[in-house]
Motif scaffolding. Structure first.
Motif, PDB file in Angstrom:
ATOM      1  N   ASP A  36       0.827  -1.212   0.000  1.00  0.00           N
ATOM      2  CA  ASP A  36       0.000   0.000   0.000  1.00  0.00           C
ATOM      3  C   ASP A  36       0.859   1.260   0.000  1.00  0.00           C
ATOM      4  N   LYS A  37       1.912   1.259   0.790  1.00  0.00           N
ATOM      5  CA  LYS A  37       2.776   2.437   0.908  1.00  0.00           C
ATOM      6  C   LYS A  37       3.471   2.761  -0.408  1.00  0.00           C
ATOM      7  N   GLU A  38       3.972   1.732  -1.095  1.00  0.00           N
ATOM      8  CA  GLU A  38       4.761   1.939  -2.311  1.00  0.00           C
ATOM      9  C   GLU A  38       3.923   1.870  -3.593  1.00  0.00           C
ATOM     10  N   SER A  39       2.619   1.664  -3.451  1.00  0.00           N
ATOM     11  CA  SER A  39       1.729   1.542  -4.625  1.00  0.00           C
ATOM     12  C   SER A  39       2.224   0.455  -5.575  1.00  0.00           C
ATOM     13  N   ILE A  40       2.507  -0.719  -4.993  1.00  0.00           N
ATOM     14  CA  ILE A  40       2.986  -1.867  -5.773  1.00  0.00           C
ATOM     15  C   ILE A  40       1.907  -2.291  -6.765  1.00  0.00           C
ATOM     16  N   GLU A  41       2.325  -2.639  -7.987  1.00  0.00           N
ATOM     17  CA  GLU A  41       1.375  -3.022  -9.035  1.00  0.00           C
ATOM     18  C   GLU A  41       1.387  -4.520  -9.337  1.00  0.00           C
ATOM     19  N   LEU A  42       2.412  -5.234  -8.908  1.00  0.00           N
ATOM     20  CA  LEU A  42       2.520  -6.667  -9.199  1.00  0.00           C
ATOM     21  C   LEU A  42       3.462  -7.298  -8.173  1.00  0.00           C
ATOM     22  N   VAL A  43       3.167  -8.532  -7.771  1.00  0.00           N
ATOM     23  CA  VAL A  43       3.979  -9.234  -6.772  1.00  0.00           C
ATOM     24  C   VAL A  43       4.571 -10.501  -7.384  1.00  0.00           C
ATOM     25  N   ILE A  44       5.874 -10.677  -7.197  1.00  0.00           N
ATOM     26  CA  ILE A  44       6.594 -11.889  -7.616  1.00  0.00           C
ATOM     27  C   ILE A  44       6.954 -12.694  -6.386  1.00  0.00           C
TER      28      ILE A  44
END
Length: 371
Positions: A36-44
């Motif tokens: 949420d903090k870093e506005s992640i768009e995809l997780v590996i």
């Protein structure tokens, strides 16, 4: 695109019979906060989701809760591969259905060749592969090592790679020259487990799991995220966290450290100093104590646990001195002769003809790769 690269969650692991699920939940919750903090768009997730092929019900529930928060509640794509600790077939059950919800699992060699594309990036999901599995899949008896296996897989990928887009490989393996920890399960005997860095030269970024140190290798394109938390006392000095990968015109990877629920320490001191906490140690952390002046103490571990409830190992300090090193005359001997001399010194018999052939082949492979 902003990507979170994690690996080696080992959910369900115990350390000296102490369950770590509480710690793992704490770390996974931190990852959610970072998303949420870093506005992640995809997780590996680069392998070893679970610590064993048949995870406990509790371990499965912990991972399902994490994936639900990432993939369902936040709607983020998750790209994962199986590691050497995971049961690939069991982990991959239902992956066709998961794919409809942007949860992509690579658990078989065949999953490696069709990329998953988001924005202008092709992601190649290459699971942990045993040489025997690759030998059977490619119908090639010459595949004998992990190097052979992954080289063959990557060669097939390169034949259809779209060079107009960025290419990211996700896998779980041991890059040659990487730094090991005690908590990593050995993939195989000898040098056959190592995969040369040059195998992945055509990718823009390689997101790896298996080695638990986030700086296990120094490379411009190949990175380990490290393990979710410290899983052995050989990892006490290692930072734990995730890699924040940013992809635009270039690919950049930054390691982001996270706070541990309970940190881990190796302490050398006297028994009385530790029992009286004269060193002002944090009482709720994990400890391996190496203590002197305690051979006369009855049940010292139980007494120490009244002060440090999470002490996991206790050793006599005088017993932790390094063993006498093996000495060999190396000035006039080649590598094979040194190895043969060592085996003769530490075993009852020498090297037979078949073993000598294997050693000669492995030494040739190493020499070819290091030239």
């Amino acid at each position: 695109m902003k990507i979170m690269h994690i690996a080696d969650l080992h959910i369900g692991r115990t350390l000296n019979q102490h369950p770590l699920l509480e710690d793992q939940i704490f770390m996974l919750d931190q990852l959610i906060a970072e998303i949420d903090k870093e506005s992640i768009e995809l997780v590996i997730i680069a392998g070893d989701i679970y610590d064993r092929a048949l995870p406990s019900k509790e371990a499965v529930q912990v991972f399902e809760s994490f994936i639900h928060k990432v993939n369902i509640e936040r709607g983020l794509p998750v790209l994962a591969v199986s590691g050497n600790h995971d049961g690939a077939a069991r982990l991959g059950y239902g992956k066709e259905w998961f794919r409809q919800h942007q949860f992509h699992l690579g658990t078989h060699i065949a999953d490696s060749f069709q990329p998953v594309t988001y924005q202008n990036i092709d992601f190649y999901l290459i699971p942990y592969v045993e040489p025997a599995e690759a030998r059977l899949y490619f119908e090639d008896d010459d595949i004998r090592s992990h190097r052979d296996s992954y080289s063959r897989i990557v060669e097939q990928i390169k034949g259809t790679m779209n060079h107009e887009r960025k290419s990211i490989a996700i896998s779980h393996l041991f890059i040659q020259g990487g730094q090991e920890s005690d908590s990593e399960r050995t993939l195989s005997i000898g040098a056959v487990e190592y995969v040369p860095e040059k195998v992945f030269h055509d990718f823009d970024y390689v997101a790896l799991g298996h080695l638990h140190h986030p700086f296990a290798i120094q490379s411009e394109r190949i990175f380990y995220s490290g393990s979710l938390m410290k899983y052995s006392f050989s990892e006490v000095q290692q930072p734990k966290g995730y890699r924040l990968v940013t992809v635009d015109d270039e690919v950049r990877s930054v390691f982001v450290p996270l706070k541990l629920y309970r940190d881990m320490h190796v302490i050398e001191s006297s028994y009385d100093q530790v029992l009286n906490n004269e060193l002002a140690l944090k009482q709720d952390d994990y400890y391996q104590f190496r203590l002197s002046e305690m051979r006369h103490i009855k049940d010292p571990m139980s007494r120490l646990k009244t002060v440090f409830p999470h002490v996991l190992e206790l050793r006599y300090l005088e017993d932790t001195a390094p063993a006498t090193a093996f000495k060999a005359e190396v000035d006039k001997r080649d590598d094979l002769e040194i190895i043969e001399q060592f085996i003769e010194a530490v075993s009852e018999g020498g090297v037979n003809a078949e073993q000598k052939q294997i050693l000669e082949r492995l030494l040739k492979e190493v020499n070819d790769e290091t030239y």
